[in-house]
Write a protein that holds these residues in place. Structure first.
Motif, PDB file in Angstrom:
ATOM      1  N   ARG A 172       0.815  -1.227   0.000  1.00  0.00           N
ATOM      2  CA  ARG A 172       0.000   0.000   0.000  1.00  0.00           C
ATOM      3  C   ARG A 172       0.846   1.274   0.000  1.00  0.00           C
ATOM      4  O   ARG A 172       0.294   2.377  -0.104  1.00  0.00           O
ATOM      5  CB  ARG A 172      -0.924  -0.004   1.219  1.00  0.00           C
ATOM      6  CG  ARG A 172      -1.932  -1.149   1.190  1.00  0.00           C
ATOM      7  CD  ARG A 172      -2.851  -1.114   2.389  1.00  0.00           C
ATOM      8  NE  ARG A 172      -3.679   0.078   2.400  1.00  0.00           N
ATOM      9  CZ  ARG A 172      -4.531   0.404   3.373  1.00  0.00           C
ATOM     10  NH1 ARG A 172      -4.655  -0.403   4.429  1.00  0.00           N
ATOM     11  NH2 ARG A 172      -5.253   1.503   3.316  1.00  0.00           N
ATOM     12  N   TRP A 173       2.147   1.129   0.144  1.00  0.00           N
ATOM     13  CA  TRP A 173       3.020   2.314   0.203  1.00  0.00           C
ATOM     14  C   TRP A 173       3.023   3.024  -1.146  1.00  0.00           C
ATOM     15  O   TRP A 173       2.982   2.378  -2.196  1.00  0.00           O
ATOM     16  CB  TRP A 173       4.436   1.852   0.557  1.00  0.00           C
ATOM     17  CG  TRP A 173       5.344   2.971   0.971  1.00  0.00           C
ATOM     18  CD1 TRP A 173       5.506   3.495   2.209  1.00  0.00           C
ATOM     19  CD2 TRP A 173       6.215   3.702   0.104  1.00  0.00           C
ATOM     20  NE1 TRP A 173       6.417   4.496   2.186  1.00  0.00           N
ATOM     21  CE2 TRP A 173       6.881   4.655   0.888  1.00  0.00           C
ATOM     22  CE3 TRP A 173       6.487   3.665  -1.272  1.00  0.00           C
ATOM     23  CZ2 TRP A 173       7.804   5.554   0.371  1.00  0.00           C
ATOM     24  CZ3 TRP A 173       7.395   4.550  -1.797  1.00  0.00           C
ATOM     25  CH2 TRP A 173       8.056   5.488  -0.985  1.00  0.00           C
ATOM     26  N   ASP A 228       0.781   5.712  -0.357  1.00  0.00           N
ATOM     27  CA  ASP A 228      -0.415   6.535  -0.191  1.00  0.00           C
ATOM     28  C   ASP A 228      -1.602   5.766   0.388  1.00  0.00           C
ATOM     29  O   ASP A 228      -2.740   6.230   0.340  1.00  0.00           O
ATOM     30  CB  ASP A 228      -0.802   7.152  -1.545  1.00  0.00           C
ATOM     31  CG  ASP A 228      -0.846   6.103  -2.654  1.00  0.00           C
ATOM     32  OD1 ASP A 228      -0.851   4.893  -2.330  1.00  0.00           O
ATOM     33  OD2 ASP A 228      -0.847   6.493  -3.835  1.00  0.00           O
ATOM     34  N   ARG A 236      -2.963   3.014  -0.733  1.00  0.00           N
ATOM     35  CA  ARG A 236      -3.814   2.479  -1.804  1.00  0.00           C
ATOM     36  C   ARG A 236      -4.390   1.117  -1.417  1.00  0.00           C
ATOM     37  O   ARG A 236      -3.778   0.375  -0.654  1.00  0.00           O
ATOM     38  CB  ARG A 236      -3.011   2.376  -3.093  1.00  0.00           C
ATOM     39  CG  ARG A 236      -1.797   1.460  -2.978  1.00  0.00           C
ATOM     40  CD  ARG A 236      -0.897   1.526  -4.204  1.00  0.00           C
ATOM     41  NE  ARG A 236      -0.382   2.869  -4.412  1.00  0.00           N
ATOM     42  CZ  ARG A 236       0.308   3.241  -5.478  1.00  0.00           C
ATOM     43  NH1 ARG A 236       0.568   2.364  -6.433  1.00  0.00           N
ATOM     44  NH2 ARG A 236       0.743   4.470  -5.610  1.00  0.00           N
ATOM     45  N   LEU A 237      -5.541   0.786  -1.981  1.00  0.00           N
ATOM     46  CA  LEU A 237      -6.196  -0.480  -1.676  1.00  0.00           C
ATOM     47  C   LEU A 237      -6.022  -1.515  -2.780  1.00  0.00           C
ATOM     48  O   LEU A 237      -6.455  -2.662  -2.636  1.00  0.00           O
ATOM     49  CB  LEU A 237      -7.680  -0.256  -1.394  1.00  0.00           C
ATOM     50  CG  LEU A 237      -7.978   0.440  -0.063  1.00  0.00           C
ATOM     51  CD1 LEU A 237      -9.471   0.669   0.107  1.00  0.00           C
ATOM     52  CD2 LEU A 237      -7.429  -0.368   1.101  1.00  0.00           C
ATOM     53  N   TRP A 253      -1.788  -1.267  -7.928  1.00  0.00           N
ATOM     54  CA  TRP A 253      -1.501  -0.326  -9.013  1.00  0.00           C
ATOM     55  C   TRP A 253      -2.108   1.052  -8.770  1.00  0.00           C
ATOM     56  O   TRP A 253      -1.934   1.951  -9.575  1.00  0.00           O
ATOM     57  CB  TRP A 253      -2.007  -0.910 -10.334  1.00  0.00           C
ATOM     58  CG  TRP A 253      -3.421  -1.446 -10.225  1.00  0.00           C
ATOM     59  CD1 TRP A 253      -4.576  -0.754 -10.377  1.00  0.00           C
ATOM     60  CD2 TRP A 253      -3.789  -2.777  -9.892  1.00  0.00           C
ATOM     61  NE1 TRP A 253      -5.664  -1.561 -10.177  1.00  0.00           N
ATOM     62  CE2 TRP A 253      -5.211  -2.829  -9.876  1.00  0.00           C
ATOM     63  CE3 TRP A 253      -3.087  -3.945  -9.611  1.00  0.00           C
ATOM     64  CZ2 TRP A 253      -5.919  -3.988  -9.588  1.00  0.00           C
ATOM     65  CZ3 TRP A 253      -3.798  -5.077  -9.347  1.00  0.00           C
ATOM     66  CH2 TRP A 253      -5.202  -5.115  -9.328  1.00  0.00           C
ATOM     67  N   GLY A 254      -2.874   1.212  -7.688  1.00  0.00           N
ATOM     68  CA  GLY A 254      -3.341   2.526  -7.269  1.00  0.00           C
ATOM     69  C   GLY A 254      -4.668   2.961  -7.831  1.00  0.00           C
ATOM     70  O   GLY A 254      -5.195   4.006  -7.448  1.00  0.00           O
ATOM     71  N   SER A 255      -5.282   2.253  -8.753  1.00  0.00           N
ATOM     72  CA  SER A 255      -6.594   2.606  -9.286  1.00  0.00           C
ATOM     73  C   SER A 255      -7.484   1.379  -9.239  1.00  0.00           C
ATOM     74  O   SER A 255      -7.006   0.248  -9.192  1.00  0.00           O
ATOM     75  CB  SER A 255      -6.481   3.126 -10.725  1.00  0.00           C
ATOM     76  OG  SER A 255      -5.942   2.124 -11.557  1.00  0.00           O
ATOM     77  N   GLN A 256      -8.789   1.585  -9.279  1.00  0.00           N
ATOM     78  CA  GLN A 256      -9.712   0.473  -9.089  1.00  0.00           C
ATOM     79  C   GLN A 256      -9.862  -0.410 -10.326  1.00  0.00           C
ATOM     80  O   GLN A 256     -10.018  -1.606 -10.213  1.00  0.00           O
ATOM     81  CB  GLN A 256     -11.093   1.016  -8.692  1.00  0.00           C
ATOM     82  CG  GLN A 256     -11.124   1.638  -7.305  1.00  0.00           C
ATOM     83  CD  GLN A 256     -10.885   0.612  -6.210  1.00  0.00           C
ATOM     84  OE1 GLN A 256     -11.132  -0.560  -6.406  1.00  0.00           O
ATOM     85  NE2 GLN A 256     -10.377   1.049  -5.076  1.00  0.00           N
ATOM     86  N   SER A 299       3.249  -2.327  -7.895  1.00  0.00           N
ATOM     87  CA  SER A 299       3.074  -1.254  -6.919  1.00  0.00           C
ATOM     88  C   SER A 299       4.064  -0.144  -7.236  1.00  0.00           C
ATOM     89  O   SER A 299       4.897  -0.261  -8.134  1.00  0.00           O
ATOM     90  CB  SER A 299       3.321  -1.789  -5.503  1.00  0.00           C
ATOM     91  OG  SER A 299       4.705  -2.039  -5.312  1.00  0.00           O
ATOM     92  N   SER A 300       4.026   0.926  -6.448  1.00  0.00           N
ATOM     93  CA  SER A 300       4.866   2.097  -6.740  1.00  0.00           C
ATOM     94  C   SER A 300       6.352   1.802  -6.582  1.00  0.00           C
ATOM     95  O   SER A 300       7.185   2.494  -7.161  1.00  0.00           O
ATOM     96  CB  SER A 300       4.473   3.259  -5.827  1.00  0.00           C
ATOM     97  OG  SER A 300       4.654   2.884  -4.475  1.00  0.00           O
ATOM     98  N   ASP A 318      -8.846  -6.105  -2.501  1.00  0.00           N
ATOM     99  CA  ASP A 318      -8.544  -5.157  -1.424  1.00  0.00           C
ATOM    100  C   ASP A 318      -7.296  -5.599  -0.648  1.00  0.00           C
ATOM    101  O   ASP A 318      -7.256  -6.674  -0.053  1.00  0.00           O
ATOM    102  CB  ASP A 318      -9.756  -5.095  -0.480  1.00  0.00           C
ATOM    103  CG  ASP A 318      -9.679  -3.914   0.465  1.00  0.00           C
ATOM    104  OD1 ASP A 318      -8.551  -3.561   0.858  1.00  0.00           O
ATOM    105  OD2 ASP A 318     -10.737  -3.369   0.809  1.00  0.00           O
TER     106      ASP A 318
END
Length: 732
Positions: A596-597, A599, A601-602, A605-608, A651-652, A692
């Motif tokens: 989740r690092w 921000d 995020r759930l 990749w940060g978008s749904q 992820s980021s 999630d």
């Protein structure tokens, strides 16, 4: 002579006191040979000779030290009874030893003749007779036998077997010079040779002790190294028959100062038994391993005080190459109190042989209680004022421990490691790292300890290296063995992402249970960018012989799937792989924080709903109910991706597949008793509403099969990735 222009009495390599005290332990010609090798020049040699001559004037009844005498026979006798004298072998305080030939039996023998100036001393004559009596009473291959005791005119003599070879004292000096010349040479072969020699001498002492004889003068110069028959114990000149009438205590100093026990060193009346010889044997072992004496001083009085009151320096602080077991054996023999030492020579012989065969020894380093007793004994005046409070605190602590032990039974753990210098730390981690308990220092490996049920992080440290392992205890009263990977300094791994220590938020606001928002304190850690692949796991199986996933042997499992995530493994399998690569499983909080690092995020990749995401068309319920192996393998092949695929879904920080490939084991346990572990991340069998990252699911470690037996649980939808701590040493 060892003299050279480069070695002078003022040099750091010259220690006049050490040479003088060492020379006192040699006899006649052997001492002269030692002095010529040890002294750097003629002036130093004459000075040491003068000191020895002055020392000889001390009362021998107060102190028995092997010294030369100026009153021995001036000329070599030609024959004593049937024994023809060939040459003089050595000379000591009690007399002269000759090489002689038995004219009747035609064999060479050692002929010891009592010094002429002692023949009118009842004490000296009784001691000489006792030497013959003691040795003649013993039958052991490592004890030099006595053939005869007699008198010829004014001469009293002892005839014993001739031993061809040097003394152990001579070997020690030779080895000392050898290692001084080559200080970086590995000494472990010498340590094993020393253990072998003293194991044999301990056997000989045990034979004497069982016959009721205490040697009372065990030292290197009284141990002969027979070329053919190995180590031999000799010189029972001050031996004592402890079974003679009423055991009599002594009130004088009997023995050689540097090798005597505290009982011998004490002027006050003390009882000397076989444990005194064990102490002296410990001194010899100490000198063999470290090339120095454990008790020393510029005067005899100070040496005696050191023997009685000073604890010797730990061997491994002198030389780290000395095995911990050897250090333990030696210091066990050197305990000041007889009841704290080995109680028989057979026990120390057994432990020395256990060391030689790499078996566990019986002796253990002194515990906290024993160290406290030592401290109190040395500093009585300092602790008198606080003794009552200390006793009350000890009683309270003991009572608390007794109550605590009765409330729970423990599991017995043996932790081992190839690196004998490794130290073990144990840290309870429970079901969450939200509260980090203090790490417990268990001491050097191997080590035994007891633990209640729970989840633990084990860390082995050595130098700058460390290794980790996870230990889950679900039952009590059983015995477990865990092999720790040898500690190693691991460089930064480009295939892992690093996360700093700090307090992080886990969960989601407004949710309850395991997904509720909470603050978590994390230590710095690394986590793998990708899940463990079939190829990586296969290398582990081939190297260790570990169990293969059962589906690998199914004909439907196609070749060419090396880059897919490994599945069909149990939680224990995953931990075994992690230990093999010097890593561990990530905790649930570490896994969630990394995915989740930065921000919260759930989805990784940060978008749904990324357009690139491929959603399988197989019905989720149909997937989750598959029990046929062929169907499960087909679904695995159709729906999993290579562990480093779909870069758009990373992820980021570049972590692959936080969702959509396989669910992942974590180190976190929900229930130790029921054996429920935490899974993180959605698998290919989950729909988008289950991607999630805050979601946690429990998974049983065991399942009951059709026959009613428990079996380790595994799934074609569950894999794992590894993590490791970034701390060299567990946090206190």
């Amino acid at each position: 002579m060892a003299a050279s222009d480069e070695t002078r009495p003022g040099d750091s390599s010259w220690n006049e006191k050490e040479v003088f005290l060492r020379a006192l332990t040699f006899h006649g010609a052997e001492r002269e040979a030692y002095l010529k090798e040890a002294c750097p020049d003629d002036a130093a040699l004459e000075r040491i000779r003068s000191l020895i001559e002055h020392h000889q004037q001390a009362d021998e009844d107060l102190l028995s030290v092997s010294v030369n005498t100026t009153e021995t026979s001036a000329e070599l006798p030609s024959q004593i009874e049937e024994f023809k004298i060939i040459r003089k072998l050595g000379e000591g305080g009690m007399g002269v030893v000759y090489l002689a030939e038995d004219a009747i039996l035609g064999r060479r023998v050692a002929l010891k003749v009592l010094a002429r100036h002692k023949i009118n001393s009842e004490h000296a004559l009784a001691r000489f007779r006792e030497e013959a009596r003691s040795a003649a009473a013993l039958k052991h291959p490592a004890i030099v036998p006595v053939f005869k005791f007699g008198q010829s005119g004014e001469d009293y003599f002892i005839v014993s077997e001739l031993v061809e070879g040097q003394t152990l004292a001579g070997l020690i000096q030779s080895k000392r010079n050898e290692f001084r010349a080559r200080p970086h040479e590995d000494a472990r072969d010498w340590h094993k040779q020393a253990a072998e020699i003293l194991a044999v001498i301990a056997d000989a002492l045990d034979c004497a002790h069982r016959a009721g004889i205490v040697h009372r003068d065990v030292k290197p110069s009284n141990i002969l190294l027979d070329h053919d028959r190995g180590p031999r114990l000799t010189d029972f000149g001050i031996a004592k028959h402890v079974n003679d009438e009423v055991p009599s205590p002594h009130s004088g100093v009997i023995g050689t100062v540097h090798y005597m026990s505290p009982e011998q060193a004490a002027i006050a009346e003390t009882q000397v038994d076989q444990r005194s010889d064990i102490f002296s044997l410990g001194i010899v072992l100490y000198e063999l391993l470290s090339f120095r004496l454990p008790f020393d001083g510029p005067t005899i009085h100070q040496v005696l005080q050191a023997v009685m009151y000073v604890e010797p320096q730990k061997l491994r602080t002198i030389d780290r190459s000395i095995a911990q077991d050897l250090e333990t054996i030696c210091h066990k023999a050197l305990e000041k109190q007889p009841h704290d030492r080995y109680q028989t020579a057979a026990h120390i012989a057994a432990d020395l042989r256990c060391y030689l065969t790499n078996d566990p020894i019986l002796a253990r380093p002194p515990g906290l209680k024993h160290r406290i007793v030592r401290y109190v004994r040395r500093h009585r005046r300092r602790v008198v004022a606080g003794v009552i409070a200390a006793l009350l605190a000890a009683i309270a602590l003991l009572s608390w421990n007794v109550v605590a032990q009765t409330r729970r039974s423990m599991s017995h753990i043996l932790a081992t490691c190839e690196d004998q210098d490794a130290r073990l730390w144990v840290r309870p981690i429970g079901g969450s790292t939200a509260s980090i308990p203090k790490s417990m220092d268990m001491g050097n490996l191997p080590v035994k300890f007891d633990l209640p049920t729970g989840l633990y992080r084990l860390t082995a440290t050595s130098g700058d290296g460390f290794s980790e392992a996870t230990l889950l205890i679900t039952t009590t009263g059983d015995e477990r063995t865990i092999e720790m990977p040898p500690p190693k300094l691991i460089p930064n791994d480009p295939n892992m992402a690093y996360f700093e220590a700090g307090q992080v938020m886990s969960g989601v606001p407004g949710r309850t249970g395991s997904q509720s928002l909470r603050a978590v304190q994390l230590d710095p850690f690394y986590i793998d960018l990708a899940e463990v692949s079939n190829a990586e796991y296969r290398r582990f199986v081939e190297a260790t012989g570990h169990r293969r996933p059962i589906h690998w042997d199914n004909p439907d499992f196609e070749p060419g799937l090396d880059d897919r995530p490994v599945v069909g493994v149990t939680w224990d399998d995953a931990n075994a792989y992690c230990r093999f690569v010097r890593k561990r499983l990530p905790t649930a909080d570490e896994w969630e924080h990394a995915m989740r690092w930065p921000d919260g995020r759930l989805v990784p990749w940060g978008s749904q709903s990324p357009t690139e995401l491929r959603i399988t068309s197989i019905d989720a319920a149909e997937r989750s109910s598959s029990i046929n192996m062929s169907v499960a393998i087909a679904e695995y092949i159709a729906n999993t991706r290579p562990v480093r695929s779909d870069q758009s879904l990373q992820s980021s920080v570049g972590l692959f597949h936080g969702a959509t490939n396989v669910s992942e084991f974590t180190e976190t346990v929900v229930s130790e008793i029921m054996g429920q572990v935490v899974l993180k991340g959605a698998s290919w069998a989950n729909l988008p509403d289950q991607w999630d990252l805050a979601n946690s699911r429990s998974y049983p470690m065991e399942v009951v099969d059709a026959s009613g037996r428990s079996q380790p649980a595994w799934s074609m939808k569950i894999g794992f990735r590894c993590a490791r701590s970034a701390l060299h040493k567990p946090r206190e």
